[in-house]
Design an enzyme around this catalytic site. Sequence first.
Site, PDB file in Angstrom:
ATOM      1  N   CYS A 112       0.821  -1.224   0.000  1.00 15.62           N
ATOM      2  CA  CYS A 112       0.000   0.000   0.000  1.00 15.62           C
ATOM      3  C   CYS A 112       0.849   1.264   0.000  1.00 15.62           C
ATOM      4  CB  CYS A 112      -0.943   0.012   1.198  1.00 15.62           C
ATOM      5  SG  CYS A 112      -2.058  -1.383   1.237  1.00 15.62           S
ATOM      6  N   HIS A 247      -3.248   7.284   3.547  1.00  9.87           N
ATOM      7  CA  HIS A 247      -3.692   6.055   2.881  1.00  9.87           C
ATOM      8  C   HIS A 247      -5.117   5.727   3.326  1.00  9.87           C
ATOM      9  CE1 HIS A 247      -4.142   2.086   1.439  1.00  9.87           C
ATOM     10  NE2 HIS A 247      -3.796   1.455   2.543  1.00  9.87           N
ATOM     11  N   ASN A 277     -10.501   0.359  -0.049  1.00 13.48           N
ATOM     12  CA  ASN A 277      -9.039   0.445   0.069  1.00 13.48           C
ATOM     13  C   ASN A 277      -8.432  -0.032  -1.251  1.00 13.48           C
ATOM     14  OD1 ASN A 277      -6.344   0.002   0.563  1.00 13.48           O
ATOM     15  ND2 ASN A 277      -6.638  -1.073   2.490  1.00 13.48           N
TER      16      ASN A 277
HETATM   17  N1  ACO Z   1     -19.726  -8.239   8.128  1.00 15.29           N
HETATM   18  C1  ACO Z   1     -20.278  -8.696   9.265  1.00 15.29           C
HETATM   19  N2  ACO Z   1     -19.549  -9.179  10.283  1.00 15.29           N
HETATM   20  C2  ACO Z   1     -18.221  -9.226  10.125  1.00 15.29           C
HETATM   21  C3  ACO Z   1     -17.571  -8.755   8.960  1.00 15.29           C
HETATM   22  C4  ACO Z   1     -18.397  -8.260   7.936  1.00 15.29           C
HETATM   23  N3  ACO Z   1     -17.885  -7.787   6.775  1.00 15.29           N
HETATM   24  N4  ACO Z   1     -16.235  -8.920   9.112  1.00 15.29           N
HETATM   25  C5  ACO Z   1     -16.037  -9.456  10.318  1.00 15.29           C
HETATM   26  N5  ACO Z   1     -17.235  -9.649  10.922  1.00 15.29           N
HETATM   27  C6  ACO Z   1     -17.471 -10.232  12.239  1.00 15.29           C
HETATM   28  C7  ACO Z   1     -16.527 -11.367  12.510  1.00 15.29           C
HETATM   29  O1  ACO Z   1     -16.991 -12.577  11.991  1.00 15.29           O
HETATM   30  C8  ACO Z   1     -16.476 -11.337  14.008  1.00 15.29           C
HETATM   31  O2  ACO Z   1     -17.606 -11.997  14.498  1.00 15.29           O
HETATM   32  P1  ACO Z   1     -17.444 -13.091  15.667  1.00 15.29           P
HETATM   33  O3  ACO Z   1     -16.903 -12.317  16.822  1.00 15.29           O
HETATM   34  O4  ACO Z   1     -18.839 -13.580  15.830  1.00 15.29           O
HETATM   35  O5  ACO Z   1     -16.474 -14.095  15.131  1.00 15.29           O
HETATM   36  C9  ACO Z   1     -16.612  -9.872  14.356  1.00 15.29           C
HETATM   37  O6  ACO Z   1     -17.201  -9.232  13.222  1.00 15.29           O
HETATM   38  C10 ACO Z   1     -15.306  -9.193  14.680  1.00 15.29           C
HETATM   39  O7  ACO Z   1     -14.349  -9.558  13.657  1.00 15.29           O
HETATM   40  P2  ACO Z   1     -12.915  -8.898  13.588  1.00 15.29           P
HETATM   41  O8  ACO Z   1     -12.175  -9.441  12.417  1.00 15.29           O
HETATM   42  O9  ACO Z   1     -12.289  -9.017  14.954  1.00 15.29           O
HETATM   43  O10 ACO Z   1     -13.342  -7.409  13.272  1.00 15.29           O
HETATM   44  P3  ACO Z   1     -12.681  -6.059  13.757  1.00 15.29           P
HETATM   45  O11 ACO Z   1     -13.536  -5.466  14.783  1.00 15.29           O
HETATM   46  O12 ACO Z   1     -11.221  -6.204  14.002  1.00 15.29           O
HETATM   47  O13 ACO Z   1     -12.860  -5.189  12.443  1.00 15.29           O
HETATM   48  C11 ACO Z   1     -11.524  -4.418  10.590  1.00 15.29           C
HETATM   49  C12 ACO Z   1     -12.238  -5.607  11.232  1.00 15.29           C
HETATM   50  C13 ACO Z   1     -12.578  -3.435  10.146  1.00 15.29           C
HETATM   51  C14 ACO Z   1     -10.772  -4.918   9.382  1.00 15.29           C
HETATM   52  C15 ACO Z   1     -10.591  -3.810  11.670  1.00 15.29           C
HETATM   53  O14 ACO Z   1      -9.747  -4.795  12.223  1.00 15.29           O
HETATM   54  C16 ACO Z   1      -9.745  -2.735  11.115  1.00 15.29           C
HETATM   55  O15 ACO Z   1     -10.214  -1.639  10.920  1.00 15.29           O
HETATM   56  N6  ACO Z   1      -8.472  -3.011  10.891  1.00 15.29           N
HETATM   57  C17 ACO Z   1      -7.582  -2.141  10.178  1.00 15.29           C
HETATM   58  C18 ACO Z   1      -7.062  -2.902   9.054  1.00 15.29           C
HETATM   59  C19 ACO Z   1      -7.374  -2.339   7.742  1.00 15.29           C
HETATM   60  O16 ACO Z   1      -8.055  -1.364   7.572  1.00 15.29           O
HETATM   61  N7  ACO Z   1      -6.842  -3.007   6.751  1.00 15.29           N
HETATM   62  C20 ACO Z   1      -7.001  -2.605   5.434  1.00 15.29           C
HETATM   63  C21 ACO Z   1      -6.144  -3.398   4.501  1.00 15.29           C
HETATM   64  S1  ACO Z   1      -4.469  -3.438   4.875  1.00 15.29           S
HETATM   65  C22 ACO Z   1      -3.754  -1.979   4.446  1.00 15.29           C
HETATM   66  O17 ACO Z   1      -4.275  -1.219   3.697  1.00 15.29           O
HETATM   67  C23 ACO Z   1      -2.439  -1.653   4.995  1.00 15.29           C
END
Ligand code: ACO
Length: 321
Positions: A112, A247, A277
């Site tokens: 990225c 980003h 993204n």
């Molecule tokens: N829809 C519905 N539910 C979902 C989804 C979805 N799309 N995705 C995950 N869930 C659920 C999971 O199944 C989980 O449920 P469970 O507890 O019953 O198993 C729950 O939501 C929590 O899942 P996590 O993966 O722990 O979700 P988190 O709260 O961490 O959010 C996210 C995920 C949005 C990706 C967050 O971690 C984040 O913002 N991370 C930053 C990373 C990022 O933005 N990466 C982008 C790409 S990398 C880059 O560009 C460098």
Amino acid sequence: MSLKVLSTGVGLPQRFITNDDLVEVMGLDTSDEWIYSRTGIKGRYVCQEETLAELSITAARQALDEAELTGADIDYILCSTIAADTKSPSLACTVAEAIDASCGAVDLNGACTGFIYDLDVANALIATGRAKNILIVAAEKMSAHADWTDRRTCVLFGDGAAAVVVTAGNMIKYINVASKPDTEVIRIQADMAGNNPIARDMPAAGFVHMDGQKVFKYAVNIIENEVKSALEKTGLTPDDIDLYLLHQANLRIIDFAISRLKQPKDKFPTNIDHTGNTSSVSIPLLLHELRQAGQIKAGQKMFLCAFGAGMTYGTCVWEWE
Ligand code: ACO
């Protein structure tokens, strides 16, 4: 002597997939409410027919037209991508062929952060007199690496290409690229499954694997630390920066940066709501949209910061010419 941006261009797929489409068309167990509230994403462009080369060539031609240059005027082509349509030739060579350029042409993979890596290399090539006009194209087809059965990752990404033409100037006040090695946090396995009979089993092409919470913490720390060092080195204060172009990985990461830096929200433009993204494309795509909207003006100081797999990061402070 450093560089200045002469022009910008974009190439986006035709198909726009909303969060509701993910449920209704792609059959994913998710919701607009979940995705929007955690990421700020409402929709993203996704390739159906388009190749990465086609998007890149569209973006490159648009940037060349605006700069009133042809391929023959370009001294170097730098593409930023994690996966061109072909392993060889490079995406940069494919663009060179399409625009009738015969200069150096190479792909860089900084994940990225790739666009900032390209800027750094372009800056050095111009500063050392190796090149005058450089075409940079960031292009990513993240939909090809997403596991469309994994709601944790596939909802985050979008496809596209963005180009800038740079030439000699004095825009760059600070540029830094670096890595903080941790190769497990975000990972896409390359396709290694050949048919060499004496090789041990090699993994087939993989999907994006990501520890979302680790990425989140990494990103907010990088932004905070990089603002601090960039401002120290340039003698600027957070108030001196007119625009923070971060980003577009996740709106919550950007909101976190706003709260830490205590700067007005309108200094942090975003487009993630309609792009998702797009990896290394996100900053030049945002820049292009801001220019189209007349929001970029000479004299503005901007802080650019990207972070990605590796883990890589890169920062640039420039003053628009
Ligand atoms: N829809 C519905 N539910 C979902 C989804 C979805 N799309 N995705 C995950 N869930 C659920 C999971 O199944 C989980 O449920 P469970 O507890 O019953 O198993 C729950 O939501 C929590 O899942 P996590 O993966 O722990 O979700 P988190 O709260 O961490 O959010 C996210 C995920 C949005 C990706 C967050 O971690 C984040 O913002 N991370 C930053 C990373 C990022 O933005 N990466 C982008 C790409 S990398 C880059 O560009 C460098």
